[in-house]
Design an enzyme around this catalytic site. Structure first.
Site, mmCIF file in Angstrom:
data_model
loop_
_atom_site.group_PDB
_atom_site.id
_atom_site.type_symbol
_atom_site.label_atom_id
_atom_site.label_comp_id
_atom_site.label_asym_id
_atom_site.label_seq_id
_atom_site.Cartn_x
_atom_site.Cartn_y
_atom_site.Cartn_z
ATOM 1 N NE ARG A 16 50.640 48.709 63.743
ATOM 2 C CZ ARG A 16 51.500 48.912 64.736
ATOM 3 N NH1 ARG A 16 52.766 48.594 64.588
ATOM 4 N NH2 ARG A 16 51.097 49.416 65.880
ATOM 5 C CE1 TYR A 156 57.494 44.401 74.837
ATOM 6 C CE2 TYR A 156 59.455 43.083 75.244
ATOM 7 C CZ TYR A 156 58.297 43.315 74.528
ATOM 8 O OH TYR A 156 57.934 42.453 73.514
HETATM 9 P P1 NAP Z 1 53.608 45.549 66.360
HETATM 10 O O1 NAP Z 1 54.015 45.199 64.968
HETATM 11 O O2 NAP Z 1 54.034 46.862 66.941
HETATM 12 O O3 NAP Z 1 51.992 45.424 66.452
HETATM 13 C C1 NAP Z 1 51.359 45.688 67.674
HETATM 14 C C2 NAP Z 1 49.867 45.431 67.534
HETATM 15 O O4 NAP Z 1 49.257 45.680 68.819
HETATM 16 C C3 NAP Z 1 49.188 46.374 66.554
HETATM 17 O O5 NAP Z 1 48.176 45.673 65.880
HETATM 18 C C4 NAP Z 1 48.599 47.457 67.461
HETATM 19 O O6 NAP Z 1 47.420 48.078 66.954
HETATM 20 C C5 NAP Z 1 48.211 46.611 68.655
HETATM 21 N N1 NAP Z 1 48.046 47.399 69.873
HETATM 22 C C6 NAP Z 1 48.943 48.213 70.484
HETATM 23 N N2 NAP Z 1 48.396 48.739 71.584
HETATM 24 C C7 NAP Z 1 47.132 48.240 71.686
HETATM 25 C C8 NAP Z 1 46.058 48.403 72.600
HETATM 26 N N3 NAP Z 1 46.172 49.204 73.673
HETATM 27 N N4 NAP Z 1 44.901 47.736 72.371
HETATM 28 C C9 NAP Z 1 44.755 46.931 71.298
HETATM 29 N N5 NAP Z 1 45.737 46.732 70.395
HETATM 30 C C10 NAP Z 1 46.907 47.381 70.587
HETATM 31 O O7 NAP Z 1 54.098 44.445 67.398
HETATM 32 P P2 NAP Z 1 54.590 42.926 67.167
HETATM 33 O O8 NAP Z 1 56.038 42.943 66.961
HETATM 34 O O9 NAP Z 1 53.713 42.236 66.196
HETATM 35 O O10 NAP Z 1 54.347 42.338 68.627
HETATM 36 C C11 NAP Z 1 53.168 41.640 68.995
HETATM 37 C C12 NAP Z 1 53.336 41.064 70.394
HETATM 38 O O11 NAP Z 1 54.468 40.188 70.414
HETATM 39 C C13 NAP Z 1 53.589 42.108 71.471
HETATM 40 O O12 NAP Z 1 52.948 41.734 72.673
HETATM 41 C C14 NAP Z 1 55.099 42.070 71.630
HETATM 42 O O13 NAP Z 1 55.493 42.507 72.899
HETATM 43 C C15 NAP Z 1 55.367 40.600 71.434
HETATM 44 N N6 NAP Z 1 56.734 40.279 71.050
HETATM 45 C C16 NAP Z 1 57.261 40.783 69.904
HETATM 46 C C17 NAP Z 1 58.580 40.456 69.584
HETATM 47 C C18 NAP Z 1 59.242 40.948 68.338
HETATM 48 O O14 NAP Z 1 60.439 40.702 68.185
HETATM 49 N N7 NAP Z 1 58.552 41.612 67.436
HETATM 50 C C19 NAP Z 1 59.329 39.639 70.436
HETATM 51 C C20 NAP Z 1 58.751 39.160 71.588
HETATM 52 C C21 NAP Z 1 57.446 39.472 71.878
HETATM 53 P P3 NAP Z 1 47.503 49.473 66.119
HETATM 54 O O15 NAP Z 1 48.059 49.085 64.783
HETATM 55 O O16 NAP Z 1 46.104 49.949 66.019
HETATM 56 O O17 NAP Z 1 48.421 50.372 66.882
#
Ligand code: NAP
Length: 248
Positions: A16, A156
Site C-alpha cells: 500500500r 514514532y
Molecule cells: P501505509 O499506507 O500504512 O503502508 C504501510 C506499509 O507497511 C504496508 O504495505 C504494510 O503492509 C507495511 N508494513 C507495516 N508493518 C510491517 C511489517 N512489520 N513488516 C513489513 N511490512 C509492514 O503507510 P505509508 O503512509 O505508505 O508510509 C510508508 C512509510 O513512510 C512509513 O515508514 C511511514 O512512517 C513513512 N512516512 C509516511 C508519511 C505519510 O504522510 N504518509 C510521512 C512521513 C513518513 P500490510 O499492508 O501488509 O500491513
C-alpha cells in the site's frame, strides 16, 4: 533503457501507500523488485499481477520487517530468486499515536520494533551481499516528524529520529566500499496512514504547507528513484526532505 535497468531492489512494506508507489516506479524504470507485506496478501498479489503483466519483474514476500530471522531469510530468498540486491528501501512503518500520558508500553515497543529495528534487521542482513558486490544503495524512510518532533507521536518521532542517526553511521561505515545510505524525510503524504486523520485536521495541514497541498506517494517515489539510481552516485549520509517546504 530505464534508470534502474539491471538493478535488483527490495522494498519493505509495498502492498500500500508510499511503498507501492516506489514499487511501481522502480518496475517502470527497469528494476527487478522484491517487496514485502505482513497482512495485505490480496493487495500484494494484485500488485504482482498488475506490474508483472507487461514484462515487469516483481515478487511479493510475506515477511515481518520487525523480525530479525525473517529478514535474514528474506535476503536469502531474494538472492535465490534474483541473484543480487543493489537497492534496499526500508519503508515499512506504523503509527500508534497517543500523548505520552496515554501511551502504553506496547505502543512504544511496536513502533520502535517495526520502524527502527526493522532498518537494523534489513541493513545487517543485506550488508554481506553489498560488501561482496562493492556497491549498493540503502534508502531509509524517516519523516519530518523525526527531524522536528510532534506532540502525540513521541514513539514514532523517536523511531524516525533513530533512523537518521543509524543511516548516517552506516554511510560512514560502508562508504569506502561504495555502499551509500541516505534518509528520506517525507512531510504530509496522503495515504491510508493519513486517511485515518480527521478531514478538518488534514485541511489545516494542507494550508500550513508552503506548496499548499499534501504530497503524493509518487512525489516520494521520485526521490527514491534518484537515490536508487547511479544519478546519485556521489550522495550519501544525507537526510532529504520531500515535504512541500514544511521544514523551511
Ligand atoms: P501505509 O499506507 O500504512 O503502508 C504501510 C506499509 O507497511 C504496508 O504495505 C504494510 O503492509 C507495511 N508494513 C507495516 N508493518 C510491517 C511489517 N512489520 N513488516 C513489513 N511490512 C509492514 O503507510 P505509508 O503512509 O505508505 O508510509 C510508508 C512509510 O513512510 C512509513 O515508514 C511511514 O512512517 C513513512 N512516512 C509516511 C508519511 C505519510 O504522510 N504518509 C510521512 C512521513 C513518513 P500490510 O499492508 O501488509 O500491513
Amino acid at each position: 533503457m530505464g534508470q534502474l535497468s539491471g538493478k535488483t531492489a527490495i522494498i519493505t512494506g509495498a502492498s500500500r501507500g508510499i511503498g507501492k508507489a516506489i514499487a511501481e516506479c522502480f518496475v517502470k524504470e527497469g528494476a527487478k523488485v522484491a517487496f514485502t507485506y505482513v497482512s495485505s496478501e490480496e493487495k500484494a498479489k494484485a500488485l504482482e499481477a498488475e506490474l508483472g503483466k507487461d514484462g515487469g519483474v516483481i515478487k511479493g514476500f510475506k515477511s515481518d520487517a520487525a523480525d530479525y530471522e525473517q529478514s535474514l531469510a528474506l535476503i536469502d530468498q531474494v538472492l535465490e530468486a534474483f541473484g543480487s540486491i543493489d537497492v534496499v528501501v526500508n519503508n515499512a512503518g506504523i503509527t500508534r499515536d497517543n500523548l505520552l500520558m496515554r501511551m502504553s508500553e506496547n505502543d512504544w515497543d511496536e513502533v520502535i520494533m517495526t520502524n527502527l529495528k526493522s532498518v537494523f534487521n534489513m541493513t545487517k542482513a543485506v550488508q554481506r551481499t553489498m560488501l561482496k558486490q562493492r556497491s549498493g544503495s540503502i534508502i531509509n524512510m524517516s519523516s519530518v516528524v523525526g527531524v522536528k518532533g510532534n506532540a502525540g507521536q513521541a514513539n514514532y518521532a523517536a523511531s524516525k529520529a533513530g533512523i537518521i542517526g543509524f543511516s548516517k553511521s552506516i554511510a560512514l561505515e560502508l562508504g569506502s566500499r561504495n555502499i551509500r545510505c541516505n534518509t528520506v524525510a517525507p512531510g504530509f503524504i496522503e495515504t491510508e496512514m493519513t486517511g485515518k486523520l480527521d478531514e478538518k485536521v488534514v485541511q489545516e495541514w494542507r494550508n500550513s504547507i508552503p506548496l499548499k497541498r499534501g504530497g503524493t506517494p509518487e512525489d516520494v517515489a521520485q526521490l527514491c528513484l534518484f537515490l536508487a539510481s547511479d544519478n546519485s552516485s556521489y550522495i550519501t549520509g544525507q537526510v532529504i526532505s520531500v515535504d512541500g517546504g514544511m521544514l523551511t
